[in-house]
Scaffold this motif. Structure first.
Motif, mmCIF file in Angstrom:
data_model
loop_
_atom_site.group_PDB
_atom_site.id
_atom_site.type_symbol
_atom_site.label_atom_id
_atom_site.label_comp_id
_atom_site.label_asym_id
_atom_site.label_seq_id
_atom_site.Cartn_x
_atom_site.Cartn_y
_atom_site.Cartn_z
ATOM 1 N N GLU A 166 97.169 -11.684 4.444
ATOM 2 C CA GLU A 166 97.320 -12.020 3.034
ATOM 3 C C GLU A 166 98.202 -13.250 2.792
ATOM 4 O O GLU A 166 98.945 -13.319 1.816
ATOM 5 C CB GLU A 166 97.831 -10.814 2.245
ATOM 6 N N ARG A 167 98.092 -14.254 3.677
ATOM 7 C CA ARG A 167 98.804 -15.510 3.457
ATOM 8 C C ARG A 167 98.125 -16.257 2.318
ATOM 9 O O ARG A 167 96.910 -16.163 2.129
ATOM 10 C CB ARG A 167 98.797 -16.377 4.719
ATOM 11 N N LEU A 168 98.915 -17.032 1.582
ATOM 12 C CA LEU A 168 98.388 -17.771 0.432
ATOM 13 C C LEU A 168 97.649 -19.027 0.846
ATOM 14 O O LEU A 168 96.661 -19.413 0.231
ATOM 15 C CB LEU A 168 99.526 -18.134 -0.523
ATOM 16 N N SER A 169 98.160 -19.701 1.877
ATOM 17 C CA SER A 169 97.574 -20.972 2.304
ATOM 18 C C SER A 169 97.947 -21.247 3.748
ATOM 19 O O SER A 169 98.783 -20.561 4.332
ATOM 20 C CB SER A 169 98.076 -22.125 1.419
ATOM 21 N N VAL A 170 97.319 -22.287 4.289
ATOM 22 C CA VAL A 170 97.738 -22.860 5.570
ATOM 23 C C VAL A 170 98.226 -24.259 5.234
ATOM 24 O O VAL A 170 97.566 -25.002 4.506
ATOM 25 C CB VAL A 170 96.585 -22.910 6.591
ATOM 26 N N THR A 171 99.400 -24.618 5.746
ATOM 27 C CA THR A 171 100.016 -25.901 5.436
ATOM 28 C C THR A 171 100.423 -26.618 6.721
ATOM 29 O O THR A 171 100.773 -25.972 7.709
ATOM 30 C CB THR A 171 101.229 -25.712 4.495
ATOM 31 N N LEU A 172 100.336 -27.947 6.698
ATOM 32 C CA LEU A 172 100.678 -28.733 7.876
ATOM 33 C C LEU A 172 101.057 -30.145 7.463
ATOM 34 O O LEU A 172 100.829 -30.547 6.321
ATOM 35 C CB LEU A 172 99.489 -28.792 8.844
ATOM 36 N N THR A 173 101.634 -30.867 8.401
ATOM 37 C CA THR A 173 101.810 -32.308 8.242
ATOM 38 C C THR A 173 101.063 -32.972 9.385
ATOM 39 O O THR A 173 100.966 -32.420 10.485
ATOM 40 C CB THR A 173 103.295 -32.737 8.274
ATOM 41 N N CYS A 174 100.517 -34.162 9.104
ATOM 42 C CA CYS A 174 99.818 -34.900 10.148
ATOM 43 C C CYS A 174 99.960 -36.391 9.889
ATOM 44 O O CYS A 174 100.329 -36.814 8.797
ATOM 45 C CB CYS A 174 98.350 -34.499 10.241
ATOM 46 N N LYS A 175 99.623 -37.160 10.906
ATOM 47 C CA LYS A 175 99.597 -38.615 10.781
ATOM 48 C C LYS A 175 98.326 -39.025 10.037
ATOM 49 O O LYS A 175 97.331 -38.288 10.010
ATOM 50 C CB LYS A 175 99.640 -39.259 12.163
ATOM 51 N N LYS A 176 98.358 -40.218 9.477
ATOM 52 C CA LYS A 176 97.254 -40.720 8.644
ATOM 53 C C LYS A 176 95.904 -40.644 9.351
ATOM 54 O O LYS A 176 94.903 -40.247 8.749
ATOM 55 C CB LYS A 176 97.550 -42.162 8.219
ATOM 56 N N GLU A 177 95.867 -40.985 10.640
ATOM 57 C CA GLU A 177 94.582 -41.031 11.347
ATOM 58 C C GLU A 177 93.938 -39.655 11.526
ATOM 59 O O GLU A 177 92.746 -39.558 11.816
ATOM 60 C CB GLU A 177 94.711 -41.739 12.698
ATOM 61 N N LEU A 178 94.700 -38.570 11.350
ATOM 62 C CA LEU A 178 94.142 -37.225 11.497
ATOM 63 C C LEU A 178 93.680 -36.612 10.175
ATOM 64 O O LEU A 178 93.059 -35.544 10.170
ATOM 65 C CB LEU A 178 95.155 -36.303 12.172
#
Length: 169
Positions: A117-129
């Protein structure tokens, strides 16, 4: 291809794989991996072929919809339900890239997050990804506040649950 949860004896292969996907400044240390294995093994998934780890995805559950840099240094146990599933790392060995393994890992990660029951998946990435994540249904939320490794990062997320609004009368 076997998809499974991380095990303590995976550490050496994980550190080696991490260094194929990130610069030394960006890469998680062996101690960081050991801490994640011991603390958040429920959100640390391995792709394995012939007993060789060819990819992984991991990250803790957080209360905020965006990643903060402290997550790279401090790992807290995951709550059993709710929160936002973060991704601190997803790496596929260069010899296995462009075969759908990263997308497979994302889908499994998302499925496990939905079950809890997680609300979202969140991440950070570099522009090219960004195009890769957008192809997998993630929304670019713009430049992140992250200063990790002195690199410009972008916030991306994917909603898993629709938040119910109170009926306003």
């Amino acid at each position: 291809m076997i998809i499974r949860q991380v095990q303590p004896n995976d550490l050496d292969q994980l550190v080696e794989l991490e260094n194929t996907g990130f610069t030394p400044e960006e890469a998680a240390t062996p101690n960081a991996f050991l801490n994640r294995i011991n603390t958040i093994s429920d959100t640390f998934i391995i792709a394995e072929e012939n007993q060789v780890i060819v990819g992984y995805i991991n990250g803790p559950v957080v209360s905020s919809p965006f990643i903060t840099d402290d997550l790279f240094h401090i790992t807290e146990p995951n709550p059993s339900k709710g929160g936002h599933q973060s991704i601190l790392g997803i790496v596929v060995h260069p010899n296995y890239q462009n075969k759908g393994i990263a997308s497979l890992l994302l889908k499994e990660f998302e499925n496990q997050a939905k079950q809890k029951e997680r609300l979202s998946v969140t991440l950070t990435c570099k522009k090219e990804l960004i195009p890769f994540y957008e192809k997998n249904g993630y929304i670019n939320q713009g430049i992140a506040d992250s200063q990790h490794a002195g690199v410009q990062w972008f916030n991306l997320n994917k909603m898993l649950r629709v938040c119910k609004k109170e009926n306003l009368k």
